[in-house]
Scaffold this motif. Structure first.
Motif, PDB file in Angstrom:
ATOM      1  N   ALA A 258       0.870  -1.062  -0.088  1.00  0.00           N
ATOM      2  CA  ALA A 258       0.119   0.077  -0.179  1.00  0.00           C
ATOM      3  C   ALA A 258       0.727   1.161   0.085  1.00  0.00           C
ATOM      4  CB  ALA A 258      -1.074  -0.068   0.937  1.00  0.00           C
ATOM      5  N   PRO A 259       1.827   1.418   0.924  1.00  0.00           N
ATOM      6  CA  PRO A 259       2.778   2.592   0.887  1.00  0.00           C
ATOM      7  C   PRO A 259       3.268   2.995  -0.704  1.00  0.00           C
ATOM      8  CG  PRO A 259       3.230   1.456   2.848  1.00  0.00           C
ATOM      9  CD  PRO A 259       2.229   0.452   1.928  1.00  0.00           C
ATOM     10  N   LYS A 260       3.824   1.786  -1.403  1.00  0.00           N
ATOM     11  CA  LYS A 260       4.353   1.934  -2.693  1.00  0.00           C
ATOM     12  C   LYS A 260       3.233   2.316  -3.637  1.00  0.00           C
ATOM     13  CE  LYS A 260       7.682   1.559  -5.767  1.00  0.00           C
ATOM     14  NZ  LYS A 260       8.731   2.488  -5.597  1.00  0.00           N
ATOM     15  N   LEU A 261       2.127   1.863  -3.503  1.00  0.00           N
ATOM     16  CA  LEU A 261       1.063   2.186  -4.533  1.00  0.00           C
ATOM     17  C   LEU A 261       0.714   3.351  -4.230  1.00  0.00           C
ATOM     18  CD1 LEU A 261      -1.137  -0.889  -4.835  1.00  0.00           C
ATOM     19  CD2 LEU A 261       0.551  -0.261  -6.188  1.00  0.00           C
ATOM     20  N   ASN A 262       0.559   3.943  -2.867  1.00  0.00           N
ATOM     21  CA  ASN A 262       0.278   5.293  -2.602  1.00  0.00           C
ATOM     22  C   ASN A 262       1.388   6.456  -2.981  1.00  0.00           C
ATOM     23  OD1 ASN A 262      -2.269   4.938  -1.384  1.00  0.00           O
ATOM     24  ND2 ASN A 262      -1.066   4.711   0.700  1.00  0.00           N
ATOM     25  N   GLU A 263       2.666   6.183  -3.060  1.00  0.00           N
ATOM     26  CA  GLU A 263       3.573   6.871  -3.516  1.00  0.00           C
ATOM     27  C   GLU A 263       3.556   7.186  -5.116  1.00  0.00           C
ATOM     28  OE1 GLU A 263       8.401   6.227  -4.128  1.00  0.00           O
ATOM     29  OE2 GLU A 263       7.347   5.081  -2.762  1.00  0.00           O
ATOM     30  N   LEU A 264       3.180   5.817  -5.620  1.00  0.00           N
ATOM     31  CA  LEU A 264       3.133   5.948  -7.173  1.00  0.00           C
ATOM     32  C   LEU A 264       1.826   6.565  -7.804  1.00  0.00           C
ATOM     33  CD1 LEU A 264       4.144   2.229  -8.180  1.00  0.00           C
ATOM     34  CD2 LEU A 264       5.287   4.339  -8.575  1.00  0.00           C
ATOM     35  N   GLN A 265       0.843   6.609  -7.316  1.00  0.00           N
ATOM     36  CA  GLN A 265      -0.415   7.441  -7.242  1.00  0.00           C
ATOM     37  C   GLN A 265      -0.089   8.940  -7.008  1.00  0.00           C
ATOM     38  OE1 GLN A 265      -4.314   5.503  -6.722  1.00  0.00           O
ATOM     39  NE2 GLN A 265      -3.295   5.176  -4.706  1.00  0.00           N
ATOM     40  N   GLN A 266       0.846   9.262  -6.083  1.00  0.00           N
ATOM     41  CA  GLN A 266       1.194  10.746  -5.845  1.00  0.00           C
ATOM     42  C   GLN A 266       1.848  11.312  -6.844  1.00  0.00           C
ATOM     43  OE1 GLN A 266       2.715  10.633  -1.850  1.00  0.00           O
ATOM     44  NE2 GLN A 266       0.692  10.129  -0.970  1.00  0.00           N
ATOM     45  N   THR A 267       2.637  10.400  -7.354  1.00  0.00           N
ATOM     46  CA  THR A 267       3.785  10.866  -8.357  1.00  0.00           C
ATOM     47  C   THR A 267       3.371  10.558  -9.807  1.00  0.00           C
ATOM     48  OG1 THR A 267       5.102   8.774  -8.327  1.00  0.00           O
ATOM     49  CG2 THR A 267       5.641  10.667  -6.717  1.00  0.00           C
ATOM     50  N   SER A 268       2.347   9.670 -10.226  1.00  0.00           N
ATOM     51  CA  SER A 268       2.047   9.822 -11.639  1.00  0.00           C
ATOM     52  C   SER A 268       0.333   9.682 -11.929  1.00  0.00           C
ATOM     53  CB  SER A 268       2.656   7.921 -12.179  1.00  0.00           C
ATOM     54  OG  SER A 268       2.045   7.849 -13.258  1.00  0.00           O
ATOM     55  N   GLN A 269       0.113  10.302 -12.965  1.00  0.00           N
ATOM     56  CA  GLN A 269      -1.163  10.274 -13.351  1.00  0.00           C
ATOM     57  C   GLN A 269      -1.540   9.072 -14.082  1.00  0.00           C
ATOM     58  OE1 GLN A 269      -2.325  12.619 -11.225  1.00  0.00           O
ATOM     59  NE2 GLN A 269      -3.559  13.387 -12.881  1.00  0.00           N
TER      60      GLN A 269
ATOM     61  N   GLU B 154       5.616   0.435 -11.562  1.00  0.00           N
ATOM     62  CA  GLU B 154       6.282   1.482 -11.455  1.00  0.00           C
ATOM     63  C   GLU B 154       6.981   1.669 -12.732  1.00  0.00           C
ATOM     64  OE1 GLU B 154      10.257   2.899  -8.234  1.00  0.00           O
ATOM     65  OE2 GLU B 154       9.506   0.938  -8.361  1.00  0.00           O
ATOM     66  N   ASP B 155       7.409   0.820 -13.390  1.00  0.00           N
ATOM     67  CA  ASP B 155       8.017   1.275 -14.883  1.00  0.00           C
ATOM     68  C   ASP B 155       6.966   1.914 -15.742  1.00  0.00           C
ATOM     69  OD1 ASP B 155      10.147  -0.242 -14.137  1.00  0.00           O
ATOM     70  OD2 ASP B 155       9.789  -1.978 -15.377  1.00  0.00           O
ATOM     71  N   TYR B 156       5.983   1.782 -15.782  1.00  0.00           N
ATOM     72  CA  TYR B 156       4.560   2.065 -16.584  1.00  0.00           C
ATOM     73  C   TYR B 156       4.282   3.505 -15.945  1.00  0.00           C
ATOM     74  CZ  TYR B 156       4.159  -1.497 -19.955  1.00  0.00           C
ATOM     75  OH  TYR B 156       4.394  -2.203 -21.048  1.00  0.00           O
ATOM     76  N   ALA B 157       4.450   3.586 -14.834  1.00  0.00           N
ATOM     77  CA  ALA B 157       4.273   5.091 -14.080  1.00  0.00           C
ATOM     78  C   ALA B 157       5.130   6.054 -14.525  1.00  0.00           C
ATOM     79  CB  ALA B 157       4.192   4.842 -12.510  1.00  0.00           C
ATOM     80  N   THR B 158       6.227   5.762 -14.812  1.00  0.00           N
ATOM     81  CA  THR B 158       7.506   6.819 -15.056  1.00  0.00           C
ATOM     82  C   THR B 158       8.190   6.820 -16.518  1.00  0.00           C
ATOM     83  OG1 THR B 158       8.936   5.217 -14.247  1.00  0.00           O
ATOM     84  CG2 THR B 158       7.790   7.133 -12.676  1.00  0.00           C
TER      85      THR B 158
END
Length: 825
Positions: free
Chosen positions: A79-90, A173-177
């Motif tokens: 959950a922390p990892k997914l929260n972080e990725l949501q905050q940094t990627s649309q 994470e790859d697809y987020a960035t």
């Protein structure tokens, strides 16, 4: 899934049951700190676009998580990892699909380029047109250009097959960035749905099963577990074109498609044309990683369709990919190579982490390769999914797969079926169970199958079914799923030598409802209304005075157990039905509403044995324990250690034994004496299979000999029921897995149920001759026997009436057997 559906108790409204004091709900819902029925998930507004930023609750760190030793991501870190990725990627949207049996949350991540609310609504409309109006969708060039093709990546359904989760997190994470043009194009043209871990309880605890002890990759047809229900509903609403389910461990990596037999209700010509080349693509992606047997212990991938003769089939719809295929997906199981579970979990951490890192790479390669296949063939995949649904809607004939269509095909790969024009389920025929009909109908609806009600009576083969009966028109998109649930199935004993799992499963035959088949060349289709959202409530009380409850259905047994706890003075009659006194009419009304059961007027002068609360000690498998709880029994799980420690039998009524957990050889003399004394003093024994029969022999109860058929035989069998309290209300079909029967019966042994004299196997796989334990050896033999003497009362069962959730129509047979054995003098 609707809250109504989540609350359903054995096919009727558990919401009503929960309102009744003392009502019993199934174990999977009644126990655990945060069961699925308590989940309050607000529906996603249809007007909401992407991303959908949901802040996930972050659980506290748990150093006991079994994945940590492997160098993998513990549940609490997801959950922390997914929260972080949501905050940094649309591009990343995370939601909670539901909860596990113990309350852990299930996460679904959607990867896609941002969409406005209007764009999302347009995608929803296109998806519905593909499903509901496929002929129109096929002609719409705008849809083909604009529709965002979906792929579904499911991970960690087996808790101790870990690495799919970590590959998924890497992918997210790859697809987020990523700035890779191929990634950006995929996000613009597709939606990538990722279940990060489907079994976080098993992931944490290092178990294959979930916390209820269920192998969830055997549960998709019946969907008993909250985790399965959540993922099933996600598959239905996302309607993926490609689906990959990550497992372990087979070295080299096993990549479906499978060997025969192939599901006969698939549009297999459309399936294999993509499944095989996508499998080849995944194979090449794994090879491109460069791992070798010499340096890394990694063997080259295997594709069963190409490399094996048989033994890894896609016949039953119990597995996640096979189930997904009925919703239009080209679906695969991928078994990554290097074992890190079971005994291998005790290897040095360095070696475990080396293996897990390789496995994660391979799982990631399978995912990215499948996304690439989706992108490269999105037009064909879309057209073929539309064609699957078009064939259903128009009632088209299945297409034979020839080598002209697919050169690698052989005659052993071709399995076709004949679809009926419709199925009719009587709303209440007065013979079978109204709760069973409601259960089947609600289950069909929950799986996306359209059900309507007839506007006038319909006559099929001389039987007239009343207006308002349920009609399943087989000219619908999901006809394959409807037919695999409601069809009789096929005896394929002479077509293959070996199979991976079960071979017969018909819910029409095994759940206790009457299901009539309207042939394509039969009577005209009766007029029917719009698709319904739920079955008609089935509970009622008809008649005055004393009332009768017949135990035909699991709901009936659950109602009996509820009434027994309520202390209303019910009685067991000689025929196995229940007498409810006139002064309990109010309790009968509330029970009928809660459990969906029927009370009728009792014959004058009836009287029987008073029934109190039933407590069952059980040495049984997880699915059998679940079934006993679903029928409302108070269950106390026992094993040899518990009995040897001085088990208190004082408030136990019956013992159910199907496993070796209470093997006679494991019991101390004091425990043996206690058990024998319990039975001599009025306790009952219900024993199933060779473990139950062995205990019976040691206790010198029934004079019988257990005979065993081929161990790999399984499926739906035809049975003849005797007019006894145990079997008179049983269904005419049952289920066997490693079939058995009883011979050399003593003169005091009653035969309650036999195999049919001929045509024993209705559907499934049970090979062999009479000498080899085949079907002929079992024909006419005793399948369930009972008796009572000075040593006690016992019922022995050679079938599998509580197997998973498949033979629910036979559940009450075990319920009646438990009561009968406990109520003998």
């Amino acid at each position: 899934m609707s809250n109504r559906a989540r609350l359903r108790l054995v096919g009727i409204s558990a919401a009503a049951a929960l309102a009744v004091p003392g009502a019993v709900v199934p174990m999977a819902y009644a126990e655990g700190p945060a069961p699925a029925i308590d989940v309050q998930l607000a529906p996603t507004p249809q007007s909401e676009g992407y991303p959908r930023q949901n802040t996930l609750v972050e659980p506290p760190a748990d150093p006991a998580d079994a994945s940590i030793k492997l160098g993998l991501t513990p549940y609490h870190a997801i959950a922390p990892k997914l929260n972080e990725l949501q905050q940094t990627s649309q591009r990343v949207s995370a939601e909670v699909l539901g909860q596990t049996v113990t309350g852990r949350e299930l996460y679904l991540v959607t990867l896609t380029a941002p969409e406005s609310a209007a764009e999302t609504r347009a995608q929803d409309r296109m998806r519905e047109r593909i499903l509901r109006q496929p002929e129109q969708a096929a002609k719409d060039q705008g849809l083909a250009k604009k529709y965002k093709t979906p792929i579904f990546l499911n991970n960690n359904i087996h808790g101790n097959e870990w690495e799919g989760t970590d590959a998924a997190l890497r992918l997210i994470e790859d697809y987020a960035t990523s700035d890779d043009p191929a990634v950006l194009e995929a996000l613009e043209q597709s939606r990538i749905y990722v279940v990060v871990t489907m079994n976080p309880d098993g992931r944490h605890d290092n178990t294959r099963a979930n916390a209820s002890g269920f192998d969830m990759n055997r549960d998709f047809l019946t969907a008993t577990q909250p985790e399965v229900i959540a993922v099933r509903d996600a598959l239905i609403r996302t309607q993926p074109m490609v689906m990959v389910d990550l497992h372990g461990y087979v070295n080299g990596t096993l990549i479906e498609p499978t060997t025969p037999p192939h599901g006969e209700n698939y549009e297999y010509d459309l399936f294999i044309k993509h499944a095989y080349p996508n499998g080849l693509g995944m194979e090449q992606a794994v090879l491109d990683l460069g791992y070798t047997p010499e340096d890394d212990g990694v063997n080259p991938p295997q594709i069963p369709f190409r490399d094996w003769d048989e033994g890894w089939d896609d016949w039953p719809p119990i597995f996640t990919p096979q189930y997904a295929a009925y919703h239009g997906a080209i679906a695969h199981t991928v078994e990554i190579p290097l074992r890190v579970n079971n005994a291998a979990y005790d290897l040095p951490e360095e070696e475990l982490q080396r293996r897990s890192a390789i496995n994660t790479d391979i799982a990631h390669a399978a995912m990215t390769s499948s996304i690439s296949y989706l992108q490269e063939h999105r037009g064909e995949l879309l057209a073929d999914q539309i064609e699957i649904f078009r064939r259903g809607v128009t009632g088209a004939e299945p297409v034979d797969v020839t080598d002209e269509i697919f050169p690698e095909i052989g005659p052993e790969d071709v399995y076709l079926t004949e679809y009926p024009r419709a199925y009719v389920i009587p709303v209440d025929d007065g013979q079978r169970s109204a709760p069973a009909a409601a259960r089947v109908v609600d289950h069909l609806i929950d799986n996306g199958v359209e059900v309507r009600t007839t506007r006038r009576p319909v006559t099929i083969e001389g039987t007239t079914y009343p207006s308002g009966s349920y009609l399943i028109d087989m000219h619908q998109s999901r006809r394959g799923l409807a037919n695999t649930m409601l069809g009789q199935g096929t005896d394929i004993s002479d077509r293959v030598d070996s199979m991976y799992d079960i071979s017969g499963w018909s819910l029409a035959a095994l759940w206790g409802a009457d299901v009539a088949t309207l042939a394509e060349d039969g009577p005209r289709m009766p007029p029917a209304g719009r698709p319904i959202d739920a079955a008609i409530p089935s509970g009622r009380v008809s008649g005055d005075g004393d009332l009768l409850l017949e135990l035909k259905d699991p709901s009936d047994v659950a109602a009996l157990n509820h009434l027994a706890r309520s202390g209303v003075g019910i009685e067991w009659l000689d025929d196995g039905s229940i007498l409810v006194p006139e002064d309990a009419a109010e309790q009968a009304e509330s029970t009928a509403d809660a459990f969906g059961v029927t009370f009728t007027a009792a014959p004058d002068g009836e009287g029987g044995t008073p029934v109190d609360e039933m407590v069952v000690a059980a040495a049984a498998s997880s699915d059998e324990l679940w079934a006993l709880n679903e029928m409302g029994f108070e269950v106390r799980e026992v094993n040899a250690a518990v009995l040897n420690d001085g088990f208190d039998y004082s408030d136990v009524d019956a013992l159910y034994v199907s496993t070796s957990a209470v093997a006679w050889s494991s019991l101390e003399d004091s425990a043996r004496n206690d058990l024998a004394s319990f039975l001599r003093n009025g306790g009952g024994l219900v024993g199933r299979g060779h473990n139950g029969a062995n205990l019976n022999n040691e206790l010198d109860l029934l004079d019988v000999t257990l005979e065993r058929g081929r161990s790999d035989g399984n499926g739906v069998v035809a049975v003849d029921n005797a007019d006894t309290a145990i079997a008179s209300a049983a269904t005419p079909e049952s289920f066997v897995y490693s079939p058995a029967w009883f011979t050399e019966l003593g003169e005091d042994v009653t035969v309650d149920q036999r195999y049919a004299d001929d045509d024993v196997l209705v559907s499934g796989h049970w090979a062999g001759t009479a000498e080899e334990g085949g079907q002929d050896a079992a024909a006419g033999q005793a399948l369930i026997v009972s008796g009572v003497d000075n040593n006690g009362a016992a019922v022995l069962v050679g079938s599998q009436p509580l197997f998973r959730a498949h033979p629910k129509g036979q559940y009450p047979l075990i319920g009646r057997a438990l009561f009968w054995s406990a109520l003998q003098d």
